[in-house]
Design a protein around this motif. Structure first.
Motif, PDB file in Angstrom:
ATOM      1  N   GLN A   1      -3.779  -7.345   7.342  1.00 56.86           N
ATOM      2  CA  GLN A   1      -2.544  -6.646   7.704  1.00 56.86           C
ATOM      3  C   GLN A   1      -2.771  -5.720   8.890  1.00 56.86           C
ATOM      4  OE1 GLN A   1      -0.339  -5.131   4.381  1.00 56.86           O
ATOM      5  NE2 GLN A   1       0.839  -3.674   5.607  1.00 56.86           N
ATOM      6  N   THR A   2      -1.847  -5.778   9.838  1.00 63.40           N
ATOM      7  CA  THR A   2      -1.872  -4.898  11.000  1.00 63.40           C
ATOM      8  C   THR A   2      -0.446  -4.468  11.304  1.00 63.40           C
ATOM      9  OG1 THR A   2      -2.670  -4.639  13.277  1.00 63.40           O
ATOM     10  CG2 THR A   2      -1.604  -6.727  12.739  1.00 63.40           C
ATOM     11  N   GLY A   3      -0.295  -3.558  12.254  1.00 61.41           N
ATOM     12  CA  GLY A   3       1.066  -3.160  12.601  1.00 61.41           C
ATOM     13  C   GLY A   3       1.207  -1.710  12.983  1.00 61.41           C
ATOM     14  N   GLN A   4       2.254  -1.062  12.393  1.00 67.44           N
ATOM     15  CA  GLN A   4       2.662   0.286  12.782  1.00 67.44           C
ATOM     16  C   GLN A   4       3.026   0.298  14.267  1.00 67.44           C
ATOM     17  OE1 GLN A   4      -0.633   2.837  11.491  1.00 67.44           O
ATOM     18  NE2 GLN A   4       0.379   3.148   9.521  1.00 67.44           N
ATOM     19  N   VAL A   5       3.783  -0.724  14.672  1.00 64.25           N
ATOM     20  CA  VAL A   5       4.162  -0.884  16.081  1.00 64.25           C
ATOM     21  C   VAL A   5       5.666  -1.136  16.195  1.00 64.25           C
ATOM     22  CG1 VAL A   5       1.918  -1.821  16.740  1.00 64.25           C
ATOM     23  CG2 VAL A   5       3.736  -3.376  16.015  1.00 64.25           C
ATOM     24  N   PHE A   6       6.161  -1.004  17.417  1.00 65.96           N
ATOM     25  CA  PHE A   6       7.535  -1.382  17.730  1.00 65.96           C
ATOM     26  C   PHE A   6       7.527  -2.737  18.424  1.00 65.96           C
ATOM     27  CE2 PHE A   6       8.313   3.365  17.903  1.00 65.96           C
ATOM     28  CZ  PHE A   6       9.126   3.397  16.781  1.00 65.96           C
ATOM     29  N   ARG A   7       8.548  -3.536  18.152  1.00 62.05           N
ATOM     30  CA  ARG A   7       8.709  -4.810  18.859  1.00 62.05           C
ATOM     31  C   ARG A   7       9.530  -4.626  20.135  1.00 62.05           C
ATOM     32  NH1 ARG A   7       8.185  -9.142  15.328  1.00 62.05           N
ATOM     33  NH2 ARG A   7       8.396 -10.451  17.171  1.00 62.05           N
TER      34      ARG A   7
END
Length: 344
Positions: A160-166
Motif C-alpha cells: 500500500q502506498t499513497g497519501q497523494v492527490f491525483r
C-alpha cells in the motif's frame, strides 16, 4: 497432512520458482527468511484461505526480509511516497511513522476519530483490492493505492502506498478539509495545515500507472518469496531461543547480559551464544540493540519526550551509546529520524 495440503496449494507458485531457475534467473534468497523465528511448526501452513494469524505471521516475515526492506527504501527514495506491506486485516494506520509519511495525515493521526475515518477507508480499500490493484480517496481528497499479495490463490496482504492527490488541490478543497478537520476535533494552526496540505505530492495519471505497475511486479516477487518462507520454516525455532526472545522483550529496559538470559532459559552461556547466533543470524548484543531501537522509534513519535529520556527509557545507559547504535542501525541520528517523521 497439513504440510501436504500446503504444498498442493502452492504447486503453481513452486513451478514459477522452477521456471526462474531454468531461465537462469537468480534464486530468491534471504538469510532473514531462513532463520525460523517462530514458535510453532510451520506457522504459515494453513489450508484454504488460511486465517488472520497465519497471514499476519507470513506478512511479518516478508516485511522483515532484506529484499523487502531494500525495495521499500528504493521505492520511497525514488517516488517520495510511503510504502507499507500489511496483512489483509489490519487496524493500524498503514503509513503512520513510516518514511515519507504525509505531513497533513500525520496531524490527523493525533485524534482517534480521524484515525477511525482513515481505517474505514483502509477497510474499503481492502475489499476492493482483493482481486486487483485499486485506488480510493478519503474525506480529505487524498488517494491510497493497494496491490494484493498472494500465496498461491490465497490473499495474504497488500502493498500500500499513497497519501497523494491525483489533481492539484484548490483553495476551496482546502477550506473543506479544514472544516472536516475541525469536526474531528483536531486543534491545529491553519497555517500549519495549509503548508502541510499544499505540500502533498500530486501525481499524474501516467505516474500513478507506473507506480501501480512497479508494485504489481514486486507483489509477484513477494508471492514467490512467500513460498520459500513456508517451506523454509517447516522446522520450528528451538524453544530455548523462543523463550530467550520473550525474556529479552520483557526485560529490554534493564541491564541485560548474555549470561543472564542464558540462565533465564536454563542453558549454558557458551551453548546459548552459539545457538542464538545460528538461529537468528546476529549475536545477542546486536539483537538486544535492535529490540531497543524499535521501541525508541515509537517513542520518538511523541514530541514531548526528549531524546535523552527515550535513550534511558529503552535501556541504554548513555545518550552517546544510544545515538551511535541508532545511527548504525537506521543510518541517521534519533533527532534526524524524529524530524523526518514530524515533518520538521
Amino acid at each position: 497432512m497439513q504440510t501436504t495440503l500446503v504444498r498442493q496449494d502452492l504447486a503453481s507458485q513452486a513451478n514459477a520458482v522452477e521456471s526462474r531457475k531454468e531461465a537462469g534467473l537468480p534464486r530468491i534468497t534471504d538469510p532473514a527468511l531462513q532463520r525460523g523465528a517462530f514458535k510453532s511448526r510451520n506457522p504459515f501452513a494453513a489450508p484454504g484461505n488460511g486465517n488472520g494469524n497465519t497471514n499476519r505471521a507470513l506478512v511479518e516475515a516478508l516485511a522483515n526480509s532484506r529484499i523487502y526492506q531494500e525495495y521499500e527504501k528504493a521505492f520511497s527514495e525514488a517516488t517520495g511516497l510511503p510504502l507499507t506491506l500489511r496483512p489483509v486485516e489490519s487496524w493500524q494506520l498503514p503509513h503512520h511513522g513510516k518514511r515519507n509519511e504525509n505531513r497533513f495525515c500525520h496531524i490527523l493521526a493525533q485524534k482517534s476519530r480521524a484515525c477511525g475515518e482513515c481505517l474505514q477507508v483502509q477497510e474499503r480499500l481492502s475489499e476492493r483490492a482483493a482481486e486487483e490493484p485499486h485506488t480510493t480517496s478519503c474525506a480529505i481528497g487524498m488517494c491510497d493505492t493497494a496491490v494484493p499479495v498472494r500465496l498461491g490463490d490465497r490473499l495474504i496482504g497488500f502493498l500500500q502506498t499513497g497519501q497523494v492527490f491525483r489533481k492539484k488541490p484548490t483553495r476551496t478543497q482546502f477550506e473543506r478539509a479544514v472544516r472536516q478537520v475541525a469536526e474531528w476535533g483536531i486543534d491545529a494552526d491553519e497555517k500549519t495545515l495549509e503548508d502541510a496540505y499544499f505540500s502533498t505530492r500530486v501525481i499524474s495519471p501516467r505516474q500513478h500507472e507506473s507506480i501501480v505497475k512497479l508494485l504489481s511486479i514486486f507483489a509477484q516477487h513477494l508471492s514467490m518469496l512467500s513460498n520459500q518462507v513456508v517451506v523454509q520454516h517447516e522446522n520450528a525455532e528451538p524453544p530455548v531461543i523462543t523463550r530467550a526472545k520473550e525474556y529479552i522483550h520483557e526485560h529490554q529496559t534493564e541491564e541485560l547480559s548474555l549470561g543472564q538470559v542464558a540462565r533465564a532459559v536454563n542453558t549454558s552461556t557458551f551453548y546459548f551464544c552459539k545457538m542464538f547466533k545460528k538461529v537468528t543470524g546476529i549475536n545477542f548484543t546486536d539483537y538486544l540493540s535492535r529490540v531497543r531501537i524499535e521501541k525508541a522509534k515509537n517513542l520518538l513519535l511523541n514530541p514531548n519526550l526528549r531524546v535523552s529520556e527515550i535513550a534511558f527509557e529503552v535501556g541504554f545507559q548513555s545518550l552517546t551509546h544510544f545515538n551511535r547504535v541508532f545511527k548504525k542501525i537506521l543510518g541517521q541520528s534519533p533527532t534526524q529520524y524524529r524530524a523526518q517523521l514530524l515533518g520538521r
